[in-house]
Design an enzyme around this catalytic site. Structure first.
Site, PDB file in Angstrom:
ATOM      1  CG  ASP A   1      55.535  25.941  55.519  1.00 18.85           C
ATOM      2  OD1 ASP A   1      55.647  25.014  54.681  1.00 18.85           O
ATOM      3  OD2 ASP A   1      54.639  25.958  56.386  1.00 18.85           O
TER       4      ASP A   1
ATOM      5  CG  PHE B   1      51.857  19.879  56.555  1.00 22.50           C
ATOM      6  CD1 PHE B   1      51.950  19.969  57.938  1.00 22.50           C
ATOM      7  CD2 PHE B   1      50.590  19.812  55.989  1.00 22.50           C
ATOM      8  CE1 PHE B   1      50.803  19.989  58.738  1.00 22.50           C
ATOM      9  CE2 PHE B   1      49.440  19.828  56.778  1.00 22.50           C
ATOM     10  CZ  PHE B   1      49.544  19.920  58.157  1.00 22.50           C
ATOM     11  CG  HIS B   2      55.579  22.004  51.307  1.00 21.57           C
ATOM     12  ND1 HIS B   2      54.885  22.508  50.219  1.00 21.57           N
ATOM     13  CD2 HIS B   2      55.181  20.714  51.426  1.00 21.57           C
ATOM     14  CE1 HIS B   2      54.099  21.568  49.722  1.00 21.57           C
ATOM     15  NE2 HIS B   2      54.260  20.471  50.440  1.00 21.57           N
ATOM     16  N   PRO B   3      58.286  22.860  55.423  1.00 19.46           N
ATOM     17  CG  PRO B   3      58.708  21.948  57.552  1.00 19.46           C
ATOM     18  CD  PRO B   3      57.772  21.856  56.378  1.00 19.46           C
TER      19      PRO B   3
END
Length: 556
Positions: free
Chosen positions: A298, A472-474
């Site tokens: 992330d 919010f970048h998994p």
């Protein structure tokens, strides 16, 4: 029910596949989405400036939480993911950032992933895009996703922030998705010409949903994939509040597009994953694949907030008495404050010479507020979001139960490497230097957060521990490759199985330098051609910038 393809997840990649595969009228597709429709009358998902709202409830957000993060003072951290047609493109910040060319060239160095190089992928980024100022070697002019460029004169803080980055010695770039990502410049956004959010539901599904060969089921929570031996032959799901499963069979393939959190969960519930984990829950083993749910990555970021001495910030837009006018302008004209996500300037820099391409990202915002709309500063202010891009920290997603409604155990292991701490200390110090350039002198007041008293390594580290948040970048939990922890091959096919692919951000072997949505859409476009057996689009011949040892910044 029988279909050629069953797609699980109507998100940034699933909607691309649904649209492209049904271009052939003889191909039937079932698209399953656990969330609801993307209601067009709901300003919370349609108005760009309202981007904080969908994160606050659970109608459009899965609202996952991590396990206590051991290097972040055991905080349980937010892990929001989109729920509904559009997936996370329905609730994201609408930043259209593709990452750096070298991210993809780096993927392509893995044996078997050679055709994932930047020049192989660029035609698919272009295919997906309609940019408001027209096409060129880097940008598309007639794709399903509307991309809006920043217009001069929107807010003086944007230009001042870019200029401050340049005054600090960093490059200026006209296009963060063009020849050169490195530097400061205007940021493109996935917003339509009428000021609406350009999710993949709007861009792709709007052209496909009336096709008789596409069936869309919302409120359809996938329980598991059905196998016959090693072949995926269908899907079982729960519709609405029903506890009685519905099933459909896939004549050709099951395409798993549920995202970096849900795709590994569904595989694990279906008997694909670490044999040890599945045995814990008495799940019959279909295939032992230890990499499922591992390699979780992330972006972590933090905000530096400043008072604004001139009344030019967006603070008045937060006052309830100004909102009816803003809402009306947006609703009837698609213009005004409501029509922008207000992330219109940003940048990418290398914090040290040892990085071959940028490792720090900036988003500028002309108001001081948390991403989810909380803790707004009660005065004119502005802020800079800054975070590291390719952390060596790795986490995991593991089911806690066979129940599809039960959230999994999510652990990112944020900040588990010394490199993470070094990058964040550098990032805060560099940001302060940028913020104190002459271009911001007339606007910059006191530092609200972290505050000038926060100076030593120990103080900065403690601030990061307590205040850094997810971007919010998994991604990465079903990684593409051929080593023992890889889950899919270079065409998204799950190793050891037949008739099953994963197509979403979970297949990224390493996280990219920037926001994930544009690249997830590109992955959908590229895989759609592979699934259909079509030749890949011809490789681009566009040039791109490589630092090659150039100094990180110009000497003053």
């Amino acid at each position: 029910m029988q279909f050629d393809y069953i797609i699980i997840g109507a998100g940034s990649a699933g909607n691309v596949l649904a649209t492209r595969l049904t271009e052939d009228p003889n191909t039937t597709v079932l698209l399953l989405e656990a969330g609801g429709p993307d209601y067009r009358f709901d300003f919370r998902t349609q108005m760009p400036a309202a981007l904080a709202f969908p994160l606050q409830g659970k109608r459009y957000n899965w609202a996952y939480e991590t396990e206590p993060e051991p290097f972040m003072n055991n905080r349980r951290m937010e892990c929001g993911r989109g729920k509904g047609l559009g997936g996370s493109s329905l609730i994201n910040g609408m930043c259209y950032i593709r990452g750096n060319a070298l991210d993809l060239d780096n993927w392509a160095q893995e044996p078997g992933l050679e055709n994932w190089s930047y020049l192989d992928c660029l035609p698919y980024y272009r295919k997906a895009e309609t940019r408001d100022v027209g096409e060129n070697d880097y940008h598309g002019g007639d794709g399903p996703v509307s991309v809006t460029t920043s217009k001069p004169g929107v807010n003086p803080l944007f230009e001042a922030m870019i200029e401050a980055g340049v005054q600090a010695g960093y490059p200026r770039t006209d296009d963060l998705n063009g020849y050169q990502q490195e530097g400061f410049g205007p940021m493109d956004r996935t917003v339509t010409p009428h000021g609406r959010r350009a999710s993949t539901a709007r861009g792709y599904l709007d052209q496909a949903k009336s096709r008789p060969n596409l069936t869309i089921r919302t409120h359809a929570m996938t329980d598991h994939i059905i196998f016959d031996g090693k072949r995926a032959v269908g899907v079982e799901w729960l519709e609405g509040d029903s506890t009685i499963p519905t099933r459909a069979t896939a004549n050709k393939e099951v395409l798993l597009c549920a995202g970096a959190i849900a795709s590994p969960q569904i595989l694990q519930r279906s008997g694909v994953g670490s044999a040890e984990l599945l045995a814990e829950f008495d799940i019959p083993l279909v295939h032992d694949l230890p990499g499922v749910g591992e390699n979780l990555q992330d972006h972590l970021e933090m905000y530096l907030q400043y008072e604004c001495k001139e009344p030019v910030s967006l603070y008045p837009a937060l006052q309830w008495w100004n909102q009816p006018k803003i809402g009306a302008e947006w609703l009837f004209g698609g213009t005004g404050v409501g029509a922008s996500n207000h992330f219109e300037a940003g940048g990418f820099i290398r914090s040290r010479e040892e990085f071959a391409w940028p490792n720090i990202q900036y988003h500028f915002l002309p108001v001081a507020i948390n991403y989810n709309g909380s803790n707004a500063v009660k005065e004119h202010g502005f802020q800079c979001h800054v975070g590291s891009m390719r952390s060596p920290s790795r986490g995991h997603v593991r089911i806690k139960s066979r129940d599809p409604h039960q959230h999994p155990a999510i652990l990112f292991n944020y900040m588990s490497h010394e490199q993470d701490w070094q990058e964040f200390r550098d990032a805060i110090r560099i940001t302060r230097e940028i913020m104190h350039q002459p271009a911001l002198d007339q606007y910059r007041g006191r530092e609200i957060s972290p505050g000038v008293e926060c100076q030593t390594d120990e103080q900065l580290d403690e601030f990061v521990r307590n205040h850094a948040e997810t971007a919010f970048h998994p991604c990465g939990t079903c990684k593409m490759g051929y080593d023992e922890m890889a889950v899919v091959d270079g065409e998204g096919r799950v190793h050891g199985l037949e008739g099953l692919r994963v197509v979403d951000a979970s297949i990224m072997p390493q996280i990219i330098t920037g926001n994930l949505n544009a690249t997830t859409i590109m992955i959908g476009e590229k895989m759609a051609d592979m699934i259909r057996g079509k030749d890949a689009l011809p490789r681009s011949t566009a040039g791109y910038y490589v630092a090659n040892g150039r100094p990180v910044r110009a000497k003053k």
